[in-house]
Design a protein around this motif. Structure first.
Motif, mmCIF file in Angstrom:
data_model
loop_
_atom_site.group_PDB
_atom_site.id
_atom_site.type_symbol
_atom_site.label_atom_id
_atom_site.label_comp_id
_atom_site.label_asym_id
_atom_site.label_seq_id
_atom_site.Cartn_x
_atom_site.Cartn_y
_atom_site.Cartn_z
ATOM 1 N N PRO A 1 -18.281 55.050 -48.362
ATOM 2 C CA PRO A 1 -19.353 55.839 -48.991
ATOM 3 C C PRO A 1 -19.439 57.239 -48.381
ATOM 4 O O PRO A 1 -18.815 57.522 -47.357
ATOM 5 C CB PRO A 1 -20.605 55.026 -48.655
ATOM 6 N N ALA A 2 -20.239 58.106 -49.000
ATOM 7 C CA ALA A 2 -20.417 59.462 -48.490
ATOM 8 C C ALA A 2 -21.012 59.410 -47.082
ATOM 9 O O ALA A 2 -21.869 58.574 -46.775
ATOM 10 C CB ALA A 2 -21.345 60.248 -49.424
ATOM 11 N N LEU A 3 -20.539 60.315 -46.209
ATOM 12 C CA LEU A 3 -20.912 60.263 -44.801
ATOM 13 C C LEU A 3 -22.231 60.982 -44.517
ATOM 14 O O LEU A 3 -22.452 62.117 -44.965
ATOM 15 C CB LEU A 3 -19.829 60.913 -43.938
ATOM 16 N N THR A 4 -23.076 60.325 -43.753
ATOM 17 C CA THR A 4 -24.218 60.992 -43.138
ATOM 18 C C THR A 4 -23.668 61.972 -42.103
ATOM 19 O O THR A 4 -22.734 61.647 -41.363
ATOM 20 C CB THR A 4 -25.139 59.971 -42.457
ATOM 21 N N THR A 5 -24.232 63.179 -42.047
ATOM 22 C CA THR A 5 -23.680 64.188 -41.143
ATOM 23 C C THR A 5 -24.775 65.007 -40.463
ATOM 24 O O THR A 5 -25.872 65.171 -40.983
ATOM 25 C CB THR A 5 -22.776 65.194 -41.902
ATOM 26 N N THR A 6 -24.414 65.538 -39.299
ATOM 27 C CA THR A 6 -25.087 66.715 -38.780
ATOM 28 C C THR A 6 -24.266 67.885 -39.291
ATOM 29 O O THR A 6 -23.045 67.795 -39.418
ATOM 30 C CB THR A 6 -25.140 66.716 -37.246
ATOM 31 N N PHE A 7 -24.931 69.002 -39.587
ATOM 32 C CA PHE A 7 -24.221 70.083 -40.278
ATOM 33 C C PHE A 7 -24.564 71.439 -39.691
ATOM 34 O O PHE A 7 -25.733 71.743 -39.417
ATOM 35 C CB PHE A 7 -24.565 70.102 -41.770
ATOM 36 N N SER A 8 -23.535 72.269 -39.499
ATOM 37 C CA SER A 8 -23.705 73.681 -39.160
ATOM 38 C C SER A 8 -22.419 74.401 -39.543
ATOM 39 O O SER A 8 -21.328 73.959 -39.171
ATOM 40 C CB SER A 8 -23.993 73.865 -37.667
ATOM 41 N N SER A 9 -22.525 75.480 -40.287
ATOM 42 C CA SER A 9 -21.350 76.178 -40.801
ATOM 43 C C SER A 9 -20.656 76.981 -39.705
ATOM 44 O O SER A 9 -21.233 77.924 -39.148
ATOM 45 C CB SER A 9 -21.761 77.120 -41.940
ATOM 46 N N ILE A 10 -19.418 76.644 -39.404
ATOM 47 C CA ILE A 10 -18.660 77.374 -38.395
ATOM 48 C C ILE A 10 -18.247 78.746 -38.923
ATOM 49 O O ILE A 10 -18.118 79.710 -38.160
ATOM 50 C CB ILE A 10 -17.419 76.563 -37.944
ATOM 51 N N ARG A 11 -18.079 78.883 -40.225
ATOM 52 C CA ARG A 11 -17.740 80.192 -40.802
ATOM 53 C C ARG A 11 -18.917 81.153 -40.651
ATOM 54 O O ARG A 11 -18.726 82.324 -40.294
ATOM 55 C CB ARG A 11 -17.346 80.051 -42.269
ATOM 56 N N SER A 12 -20.128 80.667 -40.913
ATOM 57 C CA SER A 12 -21.314 81.505 -40.724
ATOM 58 C C SER A 12 -21.467 81.899 -39.267
ATOM 59 O O SER A 12 -21.871 83.030 -38.948
ATOM 60 C CB SER A 12 -22.568 80.763 -41.200
ATOM 61 N N GLU B 1 -28.223 83.308 -29.144
ATOM 62 C CA GLU B 1 -28.830 82.480 -30.186
ATOM 63 C C GLU B 1 -28.300 81.053 -30.097
ATOM 64 O O GLU B 1 -27.113 80.845 -29.834
ATOM 65 C CB GLU B 1 -28.511 83.050 -31.574
ATOM 66 N N VAL B 2 -29.191 80.089 -30.323
ATOM 67 C CA VAL B 2 -28.795 78.685 -30.454
ATOM 68 C C VAL B 2 -29.326 78.206 -31.798
ATOM 69 O O VAL B 2 -30.547 78.164 -32.017
ATOM 70 C CB VAL B 2 -29.355 77.822 -29.311
ATOM 71 N N TRP B 3 -28.418 77.867 -32.685
ATOM 72 C CA TRP B 3 -28.811 77.474 -34.036
ATOM 73 C C TRP B 3 -29.149 75.980 -34.091
ATOM 74 O O TRP B 3 -28.426 75.148 -33.516
ATOM 75 C CB TRP B 3 -27.671 77.745 -35.009
ATOM 76 N N PRO B 4 -30.210 75.611 -34.808
ATOM 77 C CA PRO B 4 -30.497 74.187 -35.008
ATOM 78 C C PRO B 4 -29.452 73.552 -35.917
ATOM 79 O O PRO B 4 -28.741 74.247 -36.664
ATOM 80 C CB PRO B 4 -31.882 74.203 -35.674
ATOM 81 N N VAL B 5 -29.356 72.243 -35.838
ATOM 82 C CA VAL B 5 -28.379 71.492 -36.633
ATOM 83 C C VAL B 5 -29.115 70.650 -37.663
ATOM 84 O O VAL B 5 -30.087 69.962 -37.334
ATOM 85 C CB VAL B 5 -27.532 70.581 -35.717
ATOM 86 N N ASP B 6 -28.675 70.720 -38.905
ATOM 87 C CA ASP B 6 -29.269 69.904 -39.961
ATOM 88 C C ASP B 6 -28.738 68.472 -39.883
ATOM 89 O O ASP B 6 -27.577 68.243 -39.515
ATOM 90 C CB ASP B 6 -28.941 70.481 -41.339
#
Length: 339
Positions: free
Chosen positions: A287-298, A321-326
């Motif tokens: 099934p589709a994976l649950t993820t933590t997400f943060s764009s490395i390109r951004s 800066e430290v970006w939060p993770v979705d």
């Protein structure tokens, strides 16, 4: 259109327009976007030669890669590099990528002697990364994607790996999982240590033990994900859930789970970290994976903006800066099987 004409058109000072184009944090977001849009519309290009003569700047950011570096074939690093190039272009800077034949340190020394770049960009930081001190000794400024131990103040952007893993563990323990494995990248990387700290902290908070045997560090590859998962599933008390530090590790993990005759979601849960790569999407898994997400390109684009601000005279202490993770819930994280 030159800088003076662009500033007159926008009704702004030349200083404000210059600072907006070079990523200074004191320019508000609305003004920065308006200036960038006008620069694109009127095809404004800074007079690089005049700028270099006036300021002594090279107008370039640098990245050094050892000739045999695995980074050159790493899709995640490639995505970061693409974002960095995009950001450098928006700031009117060149990106100088140097693949050295005689080691990374020698590459830095050559660039310092030649005064070829204004700022070095570092990624994949180690727990104790000596490159920042080396660059300081060579008189080169540095901006990093990631954080490392030490007392030096340096501009950086990082994502909150520790909190991302804590939130993932909290989700899994809330579903009823008690044996949760962490399949991570190389143990000497700062990001891996942060993830391990988050894993320990979240389990301790739930009164659970972070068993050393459930932490598997190694290359961030599909093969390591597969081998680590097979090893963990062979334990007398196998984990019922896996946290994978990248989509490539998760791909190997999922293949190993299937080869063991188990079904993701029903028998074993999986959560992965997604850097936003177009080639490996969590929705494509079954099934589709649950993820933590943060764009490395951004992140790459923002690192370029921080580097431009540093060259422009901003205080390095203000460029961190430290970006939060979705955390994005999908079907791969479910309650463990009963009994």
């Amino acid at each position: 259109m030159n800088l003076r004409e662009l500033a007159q058109h926008l009704g702004l000072s030349k200083t404000t327009v210059s600072r907006a184009l070079n990523g200074f944090s004191e320019v508000n977001e609305e003004t920065r976007l308006r200036v960038q849009e006008a620069a694109r519309r009127f095809n404004y290009t800074p007079n690089i030669s005049a700028k270099r003569l006036a300021t002594g700047e090279s107008g370039a950011f640098g990245v050094v890669l050892p000739g045999a570096s695995s980074e050159m074939a790493d899709p995640v690093f490639g995505e970061f590099l693409a974002g960095l190039a995009d950001g450098a272009g928006r700031c009117g800077r060149d990106l100088y990528v140097n693949a050295t034949f005689d080691g990374e340190e020698a590459g830095y020394r050559r660039l310092a002697r030649a005064k070829a770049v204004d700022v070095m960009i570092l990624a994949n930081l180690k727990v104790e990364d000596l490159r920042i001190r080396l660059l300081s000794h060579l008189g080169l400024q540095a901006v990093t994607c990631g954080r490392t131990a030490g007392s030096l103040v340096y501009p950086h952007l990082d994502i909150d790996h520790e909190d991302g893993v804590r939130r993932a563990v909290d989700l899994l323990t809330g579903l009823g999982h008690r044996a949760i494995a962490l399949v991570s990248g190389p143990a000497d990387l700062s990001a891996s240590e942060q993830r391990m700290v988050g894993w320990h902290t979240a389990l301790d908070r739930r009164g659970l033990t972070a068993e050393a045997g459930l932490f598997m560090a190694g290359p961030a590859t599909e093969d390591h994900g597969y081998r680590a998962t097979r090893t963990l599933l062979a334990l007398p008390t196998a984990p019922t859930a896996f946290l994978c530090a990248s989509m490539f590790l998760a791909s190997g993990c999922c293949r190993a789970i299937g080869d063991c005759g188990l079904k993701i979601g029903r028998d074993v849960s999986v959560i992965a970290h997604d850097d936003g790569l177009a080639t490996v999407r969590p929705e494509a898994f079954e099934p589709a994976l649950t993820t933590t997400f943060s764009s490395i390109r951004s992140a790459g684009g923002r690192v370029a903006e921080l580097a431009a601000a540093l060259v422009g005279g901003a205080d390095p202490a203000d460029l961190s800066e430290v970006w939060p993770v979705d955390l994005i819930f999908r079907d791969s994280a479910q309650a463990p099987p009963r009994g």
